[in-house]
Design a protein around this motif. Structure first.
Motif, PDB file in Angstrom:
ATOM      1  N   LEU A 152       0.827  -1.206   0.000  1.00  0.00           N
ATOM      2  CA  LEU A 152       0.000   0.000   0.000  1.00  0.00           C
ATOM      3  C   LEU A 152       0.864   1.261   0.000  1.00  0.00           C
ATOM      4  CD1 LEU A 152      -2.934  -0.852   2.454  1.00  0.00           C
ATOM      5  CD2 LEU A 152      -3.049  -0.544  -0.013  1.00  0.00           C
ATOM      6  N   ALA A 153       1.925   1.262   0.807  1.00  0.00           N
ATOM      7  CA  ALA A 153       2.793   2.434   0.876  1.00  0.00           C
ATOM      8  C   ALA A 153       3.461   2.698  -0.469  1.00  0.00           C
ATOM      9  CB  ALA A 153       3.844   2.236   1.962  1.00  0.00           C
ATOM     10  N   PHE A 154       3.854   1.628  -1.153  1.00  0.00           N
ATOM     11  CA  PHE A 154       4.502   1.794  -2.452  1.00  0.00           C
ATOM     12  C   PHE A 154       3.540   2.386  -3.488  1.00  0.00           C
ATOM     13  CE2 PHE A 154       7.516   0.947  -5.761  1.00  0.00           C
ATOM     14  CZ  PHE A 154       6.751   0.588  -6.863  1.00  0.00           C
ATOM     15  N   TYR A 155       2.345   1.814  -3.565  1.00  0.00           N
ATOM     16  CA  TYR A 155       1.403   2.287  -4.575  1.00  0.00           C
ATOM     17  C   TYR A 155       0.839   3.666  -4.237  1.00  0.00           C
ATOM     18  CZ  TYR A 155       1.651  -2.138  -7.002  1.00  0.00           C
ATOM     19  OH  TYR A 155       2.107  -3.222  -7.720  1.00  0.00           O
ATOM     20  N   ARG A 156       0.838   4.014  -2.957  1.00  0.00           N
ATOM     21  CA  ARG A 156       0.411   5.384  -2.588  1.00  0.00           C
ATOM     22  C   ARG A 156       1.381   6.413  -3.162  1.00  0.00           C
ATOM     23  NH1 ARG A 156      -0.649   9.692  -2.676  1.00  0.00           N
ATOM     24  NH2 ARG A 156      -1.411  11.097  -1.033  1.00  0.00           N
ATOM     25  N   LYS A 157       2.673   6.082  -3.186  1.00  0.00           N
ATOM     26  CA  LYS A 157       3.668   7.009  -3.709  1.00  0.00           C
ATOM     27  C   LYS A 157       3.486   7.270  -5.207  1.00  0.00           C
ATOM     28  CE  LYS A 157       7.286   5.679  -0.427  1.00  0.00           C
ATOM     29  NZ  LYS A 157       8.611   5.033  -0.283  1.00  0.00           N
ATOM     30  N   SER A 158       2.929   6.282  -5.898  1.00  0.00           N
ATOM     31  CA  SER A 158       2.824   6.402  -7.352  1.00  0.00           C
ATOM     32  C   SER A 158       1.532   7.056  -7.818  1.00  0.00           C
ATOM     33  CB  SER A 158       2.937   5.009  -7.987  1.00  0.00           C
ATOM     34  OG  SER A 158       1.856   4.184  -7.576  1.00  0.00           O
ATOM     35  N   THR A 159       0.682   7.482  -6.885  1.00  0.00           N
ATOM     36  CA  THR A 159      -0.563   8.132  -7.283  1.00  0.00           C
ATOM     37  C   THR A 159      -0.609   9.557  -6.753  1.00  0.00           C
ATOM     38  OG1 THR A 159      -2.986   8.033  -7.148  1.00  0.00           O
ATOM     39  CG2 THR A 159      -1.776   7.244  -5.245  1.00  0.00           C
ATOM     40  N   GLN A 160      -1.187  10.439  -7.550  1.00  0.00           N
ATOM     41  CA  GLN A 160      -1.336  11.841  -7.151  1.00  0.00           C
ATOM     42  C   GLN A 160      -2.723  12.124  -6.576  1.00  0.00           C
ATOM     43  OE1 GLN A 160       1.279  13.937  -7.258  1.00  0.00           O
ATOM     44  NE2 GLN A 160       2.485  12.225  -8.058  1.00  0.00           N
ATOM     45  N   ASP A 161      -3.647  11.203  -6.795  1.00  0.00           N
ATOM     46  CA  ASP A 161      -5.031  11.394  -6.347  1.00  0.00           C
ATOM     47  C   ASP A 161      -5.259  10.543  -5.101  1.00  0.00           C
ATOM     48  OD1 ASP A 161      -8.281  11.329  -8.043  1.00  0.00           O
ATOM     49  OD2 ASP A 161      -7.720  11.722  -5.962  1.00  0.00           O
ATOM     50  N   ALA A 162      -5.091  11.148  -3.920  1.00  0.00           N
ATOM     51  CA  ALA A 162      -5.210  10.406  -2.670  1.00  0.00           C
ATOM     52  C   ALA A 162      -6.630   9.880  -2.455  1.00  0.00           C
ATOM     53  CB  ALA A 162      -4.796  11.290  -1.494  1.00  0.00           C
ATOM     54  N   ALA A 163      -7.633  10.677  -2.817  1.00  0.00           N
ATOM     55  CA  ALA A 163      -9.023  10.266  -2.610  1.00  0.00           C
ATOM     56  C   ALA A 163      -9.369   9.041  -3.452  1.00  0.00           C
ATOM     57  CB  ALA A 163      -9.960  11.426  -2.932  1.00  0.00           C
ATOM     58  N   SER A 164      -8.927   9.055  -4.714  1.00  0.00           N
ATOM     59  CA  SER A 164      -9.192   7.914  -5.588  1.00  0.00           C
ATOM     60  C   SER A 164      -8.497   6.661  -5.074  1.00  0.00           C
ATOM     61  CB  SER A 164      -8.710   8.223  -7.010  1.00  0.00           C
ATOM     62  OG  SER A 164      -8.871   7.104  -7.848  1.00  0.00           O
ATOM     63  N   PHE A 165      -7.261   6.816  -4.589  1.00  0.00           N
ATOM     64  CA  PHE A 165      -6.522   5.684  -4.033  1.00  0.00           C
ATOM     65  C   PHE A 165      -7.245   5.107  -2.823  1.00  0.00           C
ATOM     66  CE2 PHE A 165      -2.941   3.115  -3.005  1.00  0.00           C
ATOM     67  CZ  PHE A 165      -2.814   3.157  -1.631  1.00  0.00           C
ATOM     68  N   ALA A 166      -7.679   5.989  -1.910  1.00  0.00           N
ATOM     69  CA  ALA A 166      -8.371   5.528  -0.708  1.00  0.00           C
ATOM     70  C   ALA A 166      -9.678   4.825  -1.058  1.00  0.00           C
ATOM     71  CB  ALA A 166      -8.636   6.714   0.216  1.00  0.00           C
ATOM     72  N   GLN A 167     -10.387   5.352  -2.058  1.00  0.00           N
ATOM     73  CA  GLN A 167     -11.652   4.746  -2.468  1.00  0.00           C
ATOM     74  C   GLN A 167     -11.435   3.332  -3.008  1.00  0.00           C
ATOM     75  OE1 GLN A 167     -14.662   6.252  -2.036  1.00  0.00           O
ATOM     76  NE2 GLN A 167     -15.573   4.304  -2.632  1.00  0.00           N
ATOM     77  N   LYS A 168     -10.367   3.138  -3.794  1.00  0.00           N
ATOM     78  CA  LYS A 168     -10.072   1.812  -4.335  1.00  0.00           C
ATOM     79  C   LYS A 168      -9.725   0.837  -3.209  1.00  0.00           C
ATOM     80  CE  LYS A 168      -8.443   3.454  -8.833  1.00  0.00           C
ATOM     81  NZ  LYS A 168      -7.263   3.600  -9.732  1.00  0.00           N
ATOM     82  N   VAL A 169      -8.986   1.318  -2.211  1.00  0.00           N
ATOM     83  CA  VAL A 169      -8.630   0.464  -1.077  1.00  0.00           C
ATOM     84  C   VAL A 169      -9.883   0.039  -0.307  1.00  0.00           C
ATOM     85  CG1 VAL A 169      -7.421   0.381   1.141  1.00  0.00           C
ATOM     86  CG2 VAL A 169      -6.312   1.419  -0.841  1.00  0.00           C
ATOM     87  N   LEU A 170     -10.809   0.985  -0.103  1.00  0.00           N
ATOM     88  CA  LEU A 170     -12.039   0.673   0.614  1.00  0.00           C
ATOM     89  C   LEU A 170     -12.894  -0.339  -0.149  1.00  0.00           C
ATOM     90  CD1 LEU A 170     -13.012   4.235   1.915  1.00  0.00           C
ATOM     91  CD2 LEU A 170     -12.238   2.296   3.280  1.00  0.00           C
ATOM     92  N   ILE A 171     -12.953  -0.181  -1.475  1.00  0.00           N
ATOM     93  CA  ILE A 171     -13.716  -1.131  -2.291  1.00  0.00           C
ATOM     94  C   ILE A 171     -13.112  -2.531  -2.174  1.00  0.00           C
ATOM     95  CG2 ILE A 171     -14.306  -1.757  -4.664  1.00  0.00           C
ATOM     96  CD1 ILE A 171     -14.519   1.239  -5.276  1.00  0.00           C
TER      97      ILE A 171
END
Length: 266
Positions: free
Chosen positions: A225-244
């Motif tokens: 998760l930490a690695f893929y968070r670094k590669s995205t600029q859209d934090a909200a979209s990343f969090a939404q995908k994790v929740l799904i």
């Protein structure tokens, strides 16, 4: 054959479905009372069996929840069914493969013993894939462990401990963040022990070879998760995908949350 007469007594159709394989029997029903009634009926019949009395081990599963049968864990997602090996089977298989791979990486292993160990590992993998060929992700599992076997076989062979000095070396410089430095140096140190070698360039080459065979891998989900968070600029979209994904992993839970952008004062 021993239980065949017993199973022929089970009424066809109705509210209860009974499935048997050898001495494993699963009772499926729409209500707990129907399942209990059929289970009790089968239990009494087993006690009166000519080869008995037979005392079955009974395990119940919650309505709508995952069930385990013949080493499989089956979960319903709406109108779809997902099958996986049980955690116990997965852990047992992984332990066996890791032990074999650790032996295969030893440079002192003779060529004959190395070839025999490779055949054993490939046979174990083939049996596991055959037993769970209907499970989700089994092809990816086969590709992963096949690559691990090939990589371990390569690492266990004699490798040069150093590279001869030459005038055609290429210098590469990286400017790392502190967390990146920690991960990279730890990986190089572990790889130098595994080969073994005292040179970082040899360790780095081995890591690159392993990546080319298996792709990127992480020790746990936090690192991933930490690695893929670094590669995205859209934090909200990343969090939404994790929740799904969490909702898919834990369908029995109701996850309620609100995602908002935090305004950090300058």
């Amino acid at each position: 054959m021993l239980l065949a007469p017993l199973l022929f007594q089970v009424p066809a159709g109705g509210k209860v479905v009974v499935v048997a394989y050898a001495d494993n029997i699963i009772v499926m029903a729409k209500t707990a009372s129907d399942a209990d009634a059929m289970t009790d009926s089968l239990g009494l019949a087993l006690k009166k069996h000519p080869a008995g009395p037979l005392s079955p081990k009974i395990k119940s599963f919650p309505a709508g929840g995952p069930i385990e049968f013949l080493g499989h864990r089956v979960t319903a997602h709406g109108d779809k069914v997902r099958a996986q090996p049980t955690r116990k089977n997965q852990e047992k298989f992984q332990r066996r493969m890791k032990r074999g791979l650790a032996r295969l990486r030893k440079p002192t292993l003779s060529p004959a013993a190395r070839d025999r160990l490779v055949r054993d590992l490939e046979s174990d993998l083939s049996s596991y894939v055959s037993n769970f060929n209907l499970c989700d992700g089994v092809k990816e599992c086969q590709q992963h462990w096949s690559a691990q076997i090939a990589s371990a076989k390569h690492k266990g062979t004699t490798m040069p401990k150093s590279k001869p000095a030459s005038d055609n070396k290429i210098r590469m410089v990286f400017w790392l963040h502190p967390d990146q430095y920690e991960i990279i140096t730890a990986a190089l140190d572990e790889e130098k022990k595994a080969i073994p070698t005292q040179y970082q360039t040899v360790a780095l080459e081995a890591i690159a070879q392993a990546y080319m065979a298996t792709g990127i891998a992480f020790k746990d989900w936090r690192q991933a998760l930490a690695f893929y968070r670094k590669s995205t600029q859209d934090a909200a979209s990343f969090a939404q995908k994790v929740l799904i994904f969490l909702q898919e992993l834990c369908p029995e839970l109701v996850i309620e949350t609100t995602i908002k952008h935090a305004h950090i004062p300058a």
